[in-house]
Scaffold this motif. Structure first.
Motif, PDB file in Angstrom:
ATOM      1  N   UNK A 248       1.936   0.994   5.018  1.00  0.00           N
ATOM      2  CA  UNK A 248       2.426   1.501   3.735  1.00  0.00           C
ATOM      3  C   UNK A 248       3.886   1.083   3.588  1.00  0.00           C
ATOM      4  N   UNK A 249       4.322   0.934   2.352  1.00  0.00           N
ATOM      5  CA  UNK A 249       5.735   0.672   2.111  1.00  0.00           C
ATOM      6  C   UNK A 249       6.541   1.875   2.592  1.00  0.00           C
TER       7      UNK A 249
ATOM      8  N   UNK B  50       0.835  -1.195   0.000  1.00  0.00           N
ATOM      9  CA  UNK B  50       0.000   0.000   0.000  1.00  0.00           C
ATOM     10  C   UNK B  50       0.870   1.246   0.000  1.00  0.00           C
ATOM     11  N   UNK B  51       0.271   2.341  -0.474  1.00  0.00           N
ATOM     12  CA  UNK B  51       0.963   3.616  -0.520  1.00  0.00           C
ATOM     13  C   UNK B  51       0.771   4.275  -1.872  1.00  0.00           C
ATOM     14  N   UNK B  52       0.877   5.607  -1.909  1.00  0.00           N
ATOM     15  CA  UNK B  52       0.621   6.356  -3.133  1.00  0.00           C
ATOM     16  C   UNK B  52       1.627   6.059  -4.234  1.00  0.00           C
TER      17      UNK B  52
ATOM     18  N   UNK C  45       5.600  -3.504  11.171  1.00  0.00           N
ATOM     19  CA  UNK C  45       5.933  -4.549  10.206  1.00  0.00           C
ATOM     20  C   UNK C  45       5.508  -5.890  10.790  1.00  0.00           C
ATOM     21  N   UNK C  46       4.620  -6.574  10.102  1.00  0.00           N
ATOM     22  CA  UNK C  46       4.089  -7.843  10.603  1.00  0.00           C
ATOM     23  C   UNK C  46       4.119  -8.897   9.495  1.00  0.00           C
ATOM     24  N   UNK C  47       4.196 -10.171   9.884  1.00  0.00           N
ATOM     25  CA  UNK C  47       4.266 -11.220   8.866  1.00  0.00           C
ATOM     26  C   UNK C  47       2.902 -11.566   8.278  1.00  0.00           C
TER      27      UNK C  47
ATOM     28  N   UNK D  46       8.772  -3.252   3.949  1.00  0.00           N
ATOM     29  CA  UNK D  46       7.318  -3.276   4.112  1.00  0.00           C
ATOM     30  C   UNK D  46       6.579  -3.496   2.804  1.00  0.00           C
ATOM     31  N   UNK D  47       7.177  -4.289   1.892  1.00  0.00           N
ATOM     32  CA  UNK D  47       6.618  -4.468   0.553  1.00  0.00           C
ATOM     33  C   UNK D  47       5.542  -5.545   0.470  1.00  0.00           C
TER      34      UNK D  47
END
Length: 307
Positions: A265-266, A52-54, A175-177, A283-284
């Protein structure tokens, strides 16, 4: 100028290659070597997923263009046509404009009401990661195993591509799995990939490669279990044979599990920490391959600004 990159998955290696080939003295430090990372588990079809992210669409477009170029010379990158089936009609995805041949499926499979077909890069990760390492070393960079609980302080610039490890290296608890389980079967002549819109945790995709076929999968948030579960594997197979019935008789080669590094978001930004510049790129989610070259280009730009 010396730059340390932390993390040897597809994001870390892509960033390291861009930096080394641009003249920086690059050293990659990672707890897990490339074939031990989550990236090595991925079916690795270009498809923005769980990110997620713009800026995601722009990174994805840049990566698509790079993979199309690589497909002409690097065997681990292939352009393959395939289909995704949808339970409900959807508008074209925001990244559809990069695809030259996206079209709606006229007669979806039973149980589905819509779908689209298109050609996209499929990246054979074990071979591709080794290809990136060779490019890094050819450009003068190095790869080193190191168990890091924090970022190193032996370079003016550090690029943090630690994936799920950013919980430690960036002290980032967001950051989570998202646990992904897959298995590979022998290649029986399948050439087109297939996906189906099932549920967020019970995924369904079949991605052919030159020597095998990746069958998946799962999207289990908060699950840290790296052991393949037999019951889950059987459920994955039952979902997949609705797309490719021949899978029922295919020989299973290997079961694998990877932990996708999810984040709201990344994160791709440069911050000053003490006497050094830290560039975070993590965070991809499930889009590491899909966003890799776009993010590597941005990291290079941020390093150039900081140098």
């Amino acid at each position: 100028m010396r730059v340390i990159v932390v993390g040897a998955g597809v994001i870390g290696l892509s960033c390291a290659v861009r930096l080394a080939e641009s003249g920086y003295d690059v050293a990659v430090f990672a707890r897990d070597l490339p074939l031990e990372t989550t990236s090595a588990v991925a079916a690795a079809i270009w498809y923005p997923f769980l990110s997620a992210g713009d800026r995601v669409a722009g990174w994805a477009r840049s990566s698509y263009d790079e993979f199309v170029k690589l497909a002409g010379s690097e065997p681990s990158v292939q352009l393959r046509h395939g289909k995704e089936y949808l339970r409900e009609p959807l508008a074209d995805p925001v990244w559809a404009d990069v695809l030259p041949d996206l079209e709606r499926i006229g007669s979806p499979l039973p149980g589905f009401r819509d779908g689209w077909a298109f050609t996209t890069p499929v990246v054979e990760m074990p071979s591709y990661l080794q290809y990136l390492v060779k490019r890094l070393e050819t450009a003068g960079g190095t790869l080193n195993r190191a168990a890091l609980s924090a970022l190193p302080n032996t370079a003016d610039i550090v690029v943090n591509c630690a994936g799920i490890g950013a919980r430690l290296t960036a002290a980032d608890s967001t950051v989570t799995p998202i646990r992904g389980q897959v298995f590979t079967v022998e290649q029986f002549g399948l050439t087109e990939w297939m996906m189906a819109d099932t549920s967020a945790e019970e995924l369904c995709y079949v991605v052919p490669r030159s020597q095998d076929i990746v069958v998946g999968g799962t999207g289990q948030p908060g699950n840290w279990d790296l052991k393949a579960d037999e019951k889950t594997a059987a459920e994955i197979l039952e979902r997949a044979i609705t797309l490719v019935p021949q899978l029922r008789k295919a020989k299973v080669l290997k079961h694998r599990v990877g932990l996708r590094p999810a984040r709201p978001t990344v994160r791709c930004e440069s911050v000053r920490t003490g006497d050094r510049q830290v560039i975070h790129c993590y965070g991809h989610g499930g889009s590491g391959v899909t966003l890799s070259w776009g993010c590597a280009d941005e990291v290079l730009a941020l390093v150039n600004q900081a140098a």
